[in-house]
Structure formats: C-alpha cells, structure tokens
Design a protein around this motif. Sequence first.
Motif, mmCIF file in Angstrom:
data_model
loop_
_atom_site.group_PDB
_atom_site.id
_atom_site.type_symbol
_atom_site.label_atom_id
_atom_site.label_comp_id
_atom_site.label_asym_id
_atom_site.label_seq_id
_atom_site.Cartn_x
_atom_site.Cartn_y
_atom_site.Cartn_z
ATOM 1 N N PHE A 131 0.836 -1.204 0.000
ATOM 2 C CA PHE A 131 0.000 0.000 0.000
ATOM 3 C C PHE A 131 0.871 1.254 0.000
ATOM 4 O O PHE A 131 0.698 2.149 -0.829
ATOM 5 C CB PHE A 131 -0.947 -0.009 1.207
ATOM 6 N N GLY A 132 1.822 1.313 0.910
ATOM 7 C CA GLY A 132 2.685 2.492 1.001
ATOM 8 C C GLY A 132 3.571 2.678 -0.212
ATOM 9 O O GLY A 132 3.674 3.778 -0.762
ATOM 10 N N ILE A 133 4.197 1.610 -0.661
ATOM 11 C CA ILE A 133 5.121 1.717 -1.791
ATOM 12 C C ILE A 133 4.381 2.066 -3.076
ATOM 13 O O ILE A 133 4.814 2.920 -3.849
ATOM 14 C CB ILE A 133 5.932 0.415 -1.941
ATOM 15 N N SER A 134 3.251 1.421 -3.316
ATOM 16 C CA SER A 134 2.534 1.684 -4.571
ATOM 17 C C SER A 134 1.988 3.111 -4.607
ATOM 18 O O SER A 134 2.015 3.750 -5.668
ATOM 19 C CB SER A 134 1.414 0.667 -4.770
ATOM 20 N N ILE A 135 1.531 3.646 -3.485
ATOM 21 C CA ILE A 135 1.022 5.018 -3.498
ATOM 22 C C ILE A 135 2.146 6.022 -3.691
ATOM 23 O O ILE A 135 2.010 6.989 -4.441
ATOM 24 C CB ILE A 135 0.213 5.309 -2.223
ATOM 25 N N VAL A 136 3.279 5.800 -3.063
ATOM 26 C CA VAL A 136 4.413 6.714 -3.253
ATOM 27 C C VAL A 136 4.911 6.668 -4.695
ATOM 28 O O VAL A 136 5.161 7.708 -5.311
ATOM 29 C CB VAL A 136 5.540 6.402 -2.247
ATOM 30 N N CYS A 137 5.040 5.469 -5.245
ATOM 31 C CA CYS A 137 5.474 5.351 -6.648
ATOM 32 C C CYS A 137 4.457 5.964 -7.594
ATOM 33 O O CYS A 137 4.822 6.600 -8.592
ATOM 34 C CB CYS A 137 5.706 3.884 -7.003
ATOM 35 N N TYR A 138 3.183 5.782 -7.294
ATOM 36 C CA TYR A 138 2.138 6.370 -8.127
ATOM 37 C C TYR A 138 2.175 7.898 -8.035
ATOM 38 O O TYR A 138 1.984 8.585 -9.037
ATOM 39 C CB TYR A 138 0.770 5.835 -7.691
ATOM 40 N N TRP A 139 2.435 8.439 -6.862
ATOM 41 C CA TRP A 139 2.517 9.895 -6.700
ATOM 42 C C TRP A 139 3.722 10.466 -7.438
ATOM 43 O O TRP A 139 3.615 11.485 -8.117
ATOM 44 C CB TRP A 139 2.595 10.254 -5.213
ATOM 45 N N ILE A 140 4.878 9.806 -7.328
ATOM 46 C CA ILE A 140 6.096 10.333 -7.937
ATOM 47 C C ILE A 140 6.028 10.282 -9.459
ATOM 48 O O ILE A 140 6.262 11.288 -10.129
ATOM 49 C CB ILE A 140 7.333 9.563 -7.425
ATOM 50 N N VAL A 141 5.717 9.131 -10.011
ATOM 51 C CA VAL A 141 5.798 8.950 -11.458
ATOM 52 C C VAL A 141 4.477 8.492 -12.071
ATOM 53 O O VAL A 141 4.095 8.935 -13.154
ATOM 54 C CB VAL A 141 6.910 7.918 -11.789
ATOM 55 N N GLY A 142 3.760 7.611 -11.397
ATOM 56 C CA GLY A 142 2.613 6.938 -11.983
ATOM 57 C C GLY A 142 1.497 7.860 -12.434
ATOM 58 O O GLY A 142 0.944 7.679 -13.529
ATOM 59 N N TYR A 143 1.147 8.856 -11.621
ATOM 60 C CA TYR A 143 0.060 9.757 -12.017
ATOM 61 C C TYR A 143 0.429 10.528 -13.272
ATOM 62 O O TYR A 143 -0.413 10.756 -14.136
ATOM 63 C CB TYR A 143 -0.274 10.719 -10.868
ATOM 64 N N GLY A 144 1.679 10.920 -13.393
ATOM 65 C CA GLY A 144 2.134 11.603 -14.600
ATOM 66 C C GLY A 144 2.060 10.702 -15.818
ATOM 67 O O GLY A 144 1.667 11.132 -16.908
ATOM 68 N N PHE A 145 2.462 9.431 -15.653
ATOM 69 C CA PHE A 145 2.351 8.489 -16.760
ATOM 70 C C PHE A 145 0.895 8.234 -17.134
ATOM 71 O O PHE A 145 0.575 8.049 -18.299
ATOM 72 C CB PHE A 145 3.008 7.156 -16.407
ATOM 73 N N MET A 146 0.014 8.233 -16.139
ATOM 74 C CA MET A 146 -1.377 7.867 -16.392
ATOM 75 C C MET A 146 -2.199 9.026 -16.944
ATOM 76 O O MET A 146 -2.959 8.839 -17.896
ATOM 77 C CB MET A 146 -2.012 7.333 -15.107
ATOM 78 N N PHE A 147 -2.065 10.198 -16.377
ATOM 79 C CA PHE A 147 -2.932 11.313 -16.775
ATOM 80 C C PHE A 147 -2.182 12.500 -17.365
ATOM 81 O O PHE A 147 -2.788 13.538 -17.625
ATOM 82 C CB PHE A 147 -3.772 11.778 -15.584
ATOM 83 N N GLY A 148 -0.890 12.370 -17.578
ATOM 84 C CA GLY A 148 -0.136 13.436 -18.218
ATOM 85 C C GLY A 148 -0.445 13.503 -19.709
ATOM 86 O O GLY A 148 -1.001 12.577 -20.301
ATOM 87 N N ALA A 149 -0.081 14.615 -20.318
ATOM 88 C CA ALA A 149 -0.282 14.771 -21.754
ATOM 89 C C ALA A 149 0.677 13.846 -22.494
ATOM 90 O O ALA A 149 1.859 13.770 -22.184
ATOM 91 C CB ALA A 149 -0.030 16.223 -22.155
ATOM 92 N N SER A 150 0.148 13.122 -23.465
ATOM 93 C CA SER A 150 0.990 12.176 -24.188
ATOM 94 C C SER A 150 1.149 12.609 -25.638
ATOM 95 O O SER A 150 0.255 13.205 -26.229
ATOM 96 C CB SER A 150 0.396 10.775 -24.128
ATOM 97 N N LYS A 151 2.296 12.285 -26.192
ATOM 98 C CA LYS A 151 2.548 12.603 -27.590
ATOM 99 C C LYS A 151 2.127 11.452 -28.496
ATOM 100 O O LYS A 151 1.503 11.649 -29.517
ATOM 101 C CB LYS A 151 4.033 12.914 -27.794
ATOM 102 N N SER A 152 2.478 10.248 -28.132
ATOM 103 C CA SER A 152 2.191 9.100 -28.992
ATOM 104 C C SER A 152 1.056 8.228 -28.474
ATOM 105 O O SER A 152 0.717 7.238 -29.098
ATOM 106 C CB SER A 152 3.461 8.256 -29.143
ATOM 107 N N GLY A 153 0.482 8.566 -27.341
ATOM 108 C CA GLY A 153 -0.594 7.770 -26.774
ATOM 109 C C GLY A 153 -0.118 6.605 -25.932
ATOM 110 O O GLY A 153 -0.928 5.842 -25.425
ATOM 111 N N PHE A 154 1.198 6.455 -25.747
ATOM 112 C CA PHE A 154 1.700 5.344 -24.949
ATOM 113 C C PHE A 154 1.686 5.678 -23.464
ATOM 114 O O PHE A 154 1.100 4.952 -22.666
ATOM 115 C CB PHE A 154 3.112 4.954 -25.405
#
Length: 184
Positions: free
Chosen positions: A84-107
């Motif tokens: 729980f702790g590790i996945s939320i910290v990783c999601y906060w640092i990088v994951g949210y950006g990968f998931m909802f950030g603006a994408s160029k190629s849709g990947f």
Amino acid sequence: MLNFVTTFKRLMIFSFLLLIVLNLFHNVAAETQAEANAANIDLLWMLICAVLVFMMQAGFMCLESGIIRNKNNINVALKNVSDFGISIVCYWIVGYGFMFGASKSGFIGLDDFFFDPTGAESSGPAMTFFIFQSMFCATAASIISGAVAERLKFNSYLIITAFVGTLLYPVVGHWAWANSDDNF
C-alpha cells in the motif's frame, strides 16, 4: 386618518415589492448554493468510494491469510501494508504523470510528475481524483500479493510492487482513461 391610510398603503406596497426583490435574489443565491452543494457531494461520494476501495486491501489480506499456511499470516499482513505504502508513493512520484499526463504518442503521459495541484482553481477535485486513483493502484498491487503468496521473498515482492505502481497500472490506465474529460 386619510393620510395614515395612504401612508400605510404605500408602506405595504413598498414592503411587498421589497419581499419580491429579496425573494428573487434569494432564488439566485439558492441556485448557486445548490450547484456548490452538488459539487461538494460529488467530492464526498468519490472519497467514500476511495475508502471502500481501500477496504478491499483488508479483504485481500484476509483472503490471502486464509489461503496460506498459518506461519505466514504475519508476512501476508506486512506485505499488504508495505505494498500500500510503496505503490502510493510510486504512483505519486511517477505513476500519475504516466497515467494522466499529456501524451505525444498515446503510450504514456509525459508531465504531472510529483503530483501537486495546490494553488489551482480545481485543487479539491484534483486531489480527490488522485486519492481515488491511488487507492485503485494500491489495490492492483495487493492483488498480485495473493497470486505470489509463499512463492516470493519479501524484497522481490517489494520490487514488483514498485513496478506495478510506477509502470504497469499507470500505463494501462493511460490507455484506458487518459482521454477522458476529467483532466485535472
């Protein structure tokens, strides 16, 4: 006496018109208040749903504890708290950006790393949305815990959890939900 009746009629007409004007302003204010209340109720509902998803963590822990041998019950509980702790910290640092950030190629998304909406006009809804999504990320990581129960060492499992919170869940989530209208 005639003067009193005329003054009283004027006072009654003025009071009646004042009540009408106040009632009109009250209706406009009530509609604005109703819209604000509806937005707050939506946020509350998302937080309640996030708590319900969080409670799935306890359910998965109980399920895993029932499947494995008794000597490993504490290990399963520690794995669920850690993932729980590790996945939320990783999601906060990088994951949210990968998931909802603006994408160029849709990947993957390429911005919104270290998610911080403070100062934005929609910071309340954005934080609520982040909490909601991070609960699902943590739940996805804990599902893997049941699949590998008694099969992996603890440190290996923590690496898998970091991978799920950083790459696996956010990338697949980007493919599914990044083009929605809720871009905070």
